[in-house]
Design a protein around this motif. Structure first.
Motif, PDB file in Angstrom:
ATOM      1  N   SER A  21       0.832  -1.206   0.000  1.00 55.40           N
ATOM      2  CA  SER A  21       0.000   0.000   0.000  1.00 55.40           C
ATOM      3  C   SER A  21       0.869   1.259   0.000  1.00 55.40           C
ATOM      4  O   SER A  21       0.586   2.221  -0.723  1.00 55.40           O
ATOM      5  CB  SER A  21      -0.928  -0.010   1.217  1.00 55.40           C
ATOM      6  OG  SER A  21      -1.668   1.163   1.285  1.00 55.40           O
ATOM      7  N   ARG A  33      -6.382   0.844   0.091  1.00 54.58           N
ATOM      8  CA  ARG A  33      -7.022   1.006   1.410  1.00 54.58           C
ATOM      9  C   ARG A  33      -6.831  -0.293   2.181  1.00 54.58           C
ATOM     10  O   ARG A  33      -7.143  -1.376   1.692  1.00 54.58           O
ATOM     11  CB  ARG A  33      -8.508   1.316   1.218  1.00 54.58           C
ATOM     12  CG  ARG A  33      -9.195   1.745   2.497  1.00 54.58           C
ATOM     13  CD  ARG A  33     -10.630   2.168   2.258  1.00 54.58           C
ATOM     14  NE  ARG A  33     -11.449   0.997   2.043  1.00 54.58           N
ATOM     15  CZ  ARG A  33     -12.191   0.769   0.965  1.00 54.58           C
ATOM     16  NH1 ARG A  33     -12.222   1.644  -0.026  1.00 54.58           N
ATOM     17  NH2 ARG A  33     -12.905  -0.326   0.848  1.00 54.58           N
ATOM     18  N   LEU A  34      -6.310  -0.180   3.404  1.00 52.72           N
ATOM     19  CA  LEU A  34      -6.001  -1.357   4.212  1.00 52.72           C
ATOM     20  C   LEU A  34      -7.170  -1.758   5.108  1.00 52.72           C
ATOM     21  O   LEU A  34      -7.886  -0.906   5.621  1.00 52.72           O
ATOM     22  CB  LEU A  34      -4.773  -1.096   5.079  1.00 52.72           C
ATOM     23  CG  LEU A  34      -3.463  -0.934   4.320  1.00 52.72           C
ATOM     24  CD1 LEU A  34      -2.373  -0.447   5.249  1.00 52.72           C
ATOM     25  CD2 LEU A  34      -3.066  -2.240   3.658  1.00 52.72           C
ATOM     26  N   CYS A  35      -7.309  -3.064   5.251  1.00 52.60           N
ATOM     27  CA  CYS A  35      -8.309  -3.633   6.155  1.00 52.60           C
ATOM     28  C   CYS A  35      -7.637  -4.778   6.894  1.00 52.60           C
ATOM     29  O   CYS A  35      -7.089  -5.686   6.268  1.00 52.60           O
ATOM     30  CB  CYS A  35      -9.508  -4.136   5.343  1.00 52.60           C
ATOM     31  SG  CYS A  35     -10.735  -5.031   6.312  1.00 52.60           S
ATOM     32  N   HIS A  36      -7.626  -4.716   8.223  1.00 55.69           N
ATOM     33  CA  HIS A  36      -7.013  -5.766   9.026  1.00 55.69           C
ATOM     34  C   HIS A  36      -8.103  -6.695   9.553  1.00 55.69           C
ATOM     35  O   HIS A  36      -9.105  -6.231  10.095  1.00 55.69           O
ATOM     36  CB  HIS A  36      -6.227  -5.152  10.196  1.00 55.69           C
ATOM     37  CG  HIS A  36      -5.621  -6.186  11.090  1.00 55.69           C
ATOM     38  ND1 HIS A  36      -4.528  -6.938  10.705  1.00 55.69           N
ATOM     39  CD2 HIS A  36      -5.956  -6.610  12.328  1.00 55.69           C
ATOM     40  CE1 HIS A  36      -4.214  -7.760  11.681  1.00 55.69           C
ATOM     41  NE2 HIS A  36      -5.068  -7.588  12.679  1.00 55.69           N
ATOM     42  N   VAL A  37      -7.908  -7.991   9.377  1.00 56.10           N
ATOM     43  CA  VAL A  37      -8.833  -9.002   9.893  1.00 56.10           C
ATOM     44  C   VAL A  37      -8.047  -9.823  10.912  1.00 56.10           C
ATOM     45  O   VAL A  37      -7.122 -10.556  10.538  1.00 56.10           O
ATOM     46  CB  VAL A  37      -9.366  -9.903   8.755  1.00 56.10           C
ATOM     47  CG1 VAL A  37     -10.336 -10.939   9.301  1.00 56.10           C
ATOM     48  CG2 VAL A  37     -10.017  -9.058   7.668  1.00 56.10           C
ATOM     49  N   GLU A  46     -16.327  -9.761   6.444  1.00 54.92           N
ATOM     50  CA  GLU A  46     -15.813  -8.765   5.496  1.00 54.92           C
ATOM     51  C   GLU A  46     -16.261  -9.022   4.061  1.00 54.92           C
ATOM     52  O   GLU A  46     -15.986  -8.217   3.169  1.00 54.92           O
ATOM     53  CB  GLU A  46     -14.282  -8.732   5.545  1.00 54.92           C
ATOM     54  CG  GLU A  46     -13.703  -8.381   6.893  1.00 54.92           C
ATOM     55  CD  GLU A  46     -14.099  -6.995   7.368  1.00 54.92           C
ATOM     56  OE1 GLU A  46     -14.300  -6.095   6.521  1.00 54.92           O
ATOM     57  OE2 GLU A  46     -14.209  -6.808   8.584  1.00 54.92           O
ATOM     58  N   ARG A  49     -18.278  -6.251   2.438  1.00 53.02           N
ATOM     59  CA  ARG A  49     -17.416  -5.118   2.088  1.00 53.02           C
ATOM     60  C   ARG A  49     -16.655  -5.412   0.802  1.00 53.02           C
ATOM     61  O   ARG A  49     -16.540  -4.565  -0.081  1.00 53.02           O
ATOM     62  CB  ARG A  49     -16.427  -4.816   3.210  1.00 53.02           C
ATOM     63  CG  ARG A  49     -15.469  -3.675   2.862  1.00 53.02           C
ATOM     64  CD  ARG A  49     -14.318  -3.539   3.808  1.00 53.02           C
ATOM     65  NE  ARG A  49     -14.749  -3.355   5.178  1.00 53.02           N
ATOM     66  CZ  ARG A  49     -14.032  -2.754   6.101  1.00 53.02           C
ATOM     67  NH1 ARG A  49     -12.849  -2.271   5.781  1.00 53.02           N
ATOM     68  NH2 ARG A  49     -14.461  -2.637   7.325  1.00 53.02           N
ATOM     69  N   HIS A  53     -16.891  -3.557  -2.735  1.00 55.55           N
ATOM     70  CA  HIS A  53     -15.659  -3.047  -3.350  1.00 55.55           C
ATOM     71  C   HIS A  53     -15.625  -3.395  -4.837  1.00 55.55           C
ATOM     72  O   HIS A  53     -15.412  -2.530  -5.688  1.00 55.55           O
ATOM     73  CB  HIS A  53     -14.443  -3.629  -2.626  1.00 55.55           C
ATOM     74  CG  HIS A  53     -13.145  -3.400  -3.321  1.00 55.55           C
ATOM     75  ND1 HIS A  53     -12.493  -2.186  -3.321  1.00 55.55           N
ATOM     76  CD2 HIS A  53     -12.370  -4.241  -4.060  1.00 55.55           C
ATOM     77  CE1 HIS A  53     -11.376  -2.280  -4.018  1.00 55.55           C
ATOM     78  NE2 HIS A  53     -11.280  -3.518  -4.480  1.00 55.55           N
ATOM     79  N   ASN A 126      -4.156  -9.128   6.362  1.00 57.53           N
ATOM     80  CA  ASN A 126      -4.218  -7.739   5.926  1.00 57.53           C
ATOM     81  C   ASN A 126      -4.689  -7.762   4.480  1.00 57.53           C
ATOM     82  O   ASN A 126      -4.179  -8.536   3.668  1.00 57.53           O
ATOM     83  CB  ASN A 126      -2.850  -7.058   6.015  1.00 57.53           C
ATOM     84  CG  ASN A 126      -2.464  -6.766   7.439  1.00 57.53           C
ATOM     85  OD1 ASN A 126      -3.290  -6.337   8.232  1.00 57.53           O
ATOM     86  ND2 ASN A 126      -1.208  -6.994   7.783  1.00 57.53           N
ATOM     87  N   CYS A 128      -5.398  -5.325   1.140  1.00 54.78           N
ATOM     88  CA  CYS A 128      -5.141  -4.034   0.504  1.00 54.78           C
ATOM     89  C   CYS A 128      -6.091  -3.927  -0.671  1.00 54.78           C
ATOM     90  O   CYS A 128      -5.897  -4.574  -1.704  1.00 54.78           O
ATOM     91  CB  CYS A 128      -3.686  -3.925   0.061  1.00 54.78           C
ATOM     92  SG  CYS A 128      -3.303  -2.335  -0.715  1.00 54.78           S
TER      93      CYS A 128
END
Length: 142
Positions: A21, A33-37, A46, A49, A53, A126, A128
């Protein structure tokens, strides 16, 4: 970019989604855009989402984890009835010229995977999510 020690440049060390990223931003690529699971078992929450996206024109989603060290890129999501869900997974190590998408699938480089089987329930992930930022991209082209 200055975020790694001097010996990193030219090495074969791996980078994760966070670094990817940063590179996208630094080199004027698409926005990441980062998303942490925290656990792969939570990835099911998720999926909506991710579906939004892709439905909104978002680009590939880079995926990296800890216990699951197999990197992958997501190209789509298919939500079925109830908890049934599939992700279109591309192995980012794919290389070479292939004549058509069927060859990619036959070679195992891309395919639909049941979401519950595609991710280790004990690994963090993670994501991206790449999106087109036309103003930034236009500036990079100038």
């Amino acid at each position: 970019m200055g975020d790694k020690p001097p010996g990193f440049q030219g090495s074969r060390s791996w980078i994760g989604c966070v670094e990817a990223s940063l590179c996208l931003d630094y080199f004027g690529g698409p926005q990441g855009r980062l998303c942490h699971v925290p656990r792969g078992a939570g990835l099911h929450r998720e999926l909506e989402r991710l579906y939004s996206h892709f439905a909104g024109g978002g680009g590939p989603v880079m995926v990296g984890g800890d216990a699951d060290a197999q990197s992958k890129a997501l190209l789509g999501v298919c939500l079925g009835p109830g908890t049934e869900a599939y992700v279109l997974v591309l192995d980012p190590h794919c290389w070479g010229a292939l004549n058509n998408p069927s060859e990619l699938q036959a070679a195992g480089w891309v395919g639909w995977r049941e979401a519950s089987m595609a991710f280790d329930p004990n690994s963090f992930y993670n994501l991206c999510l790449t999106t087109c930022n036309s103003e930034k991209q236009q500036h990079a082209l100038d």
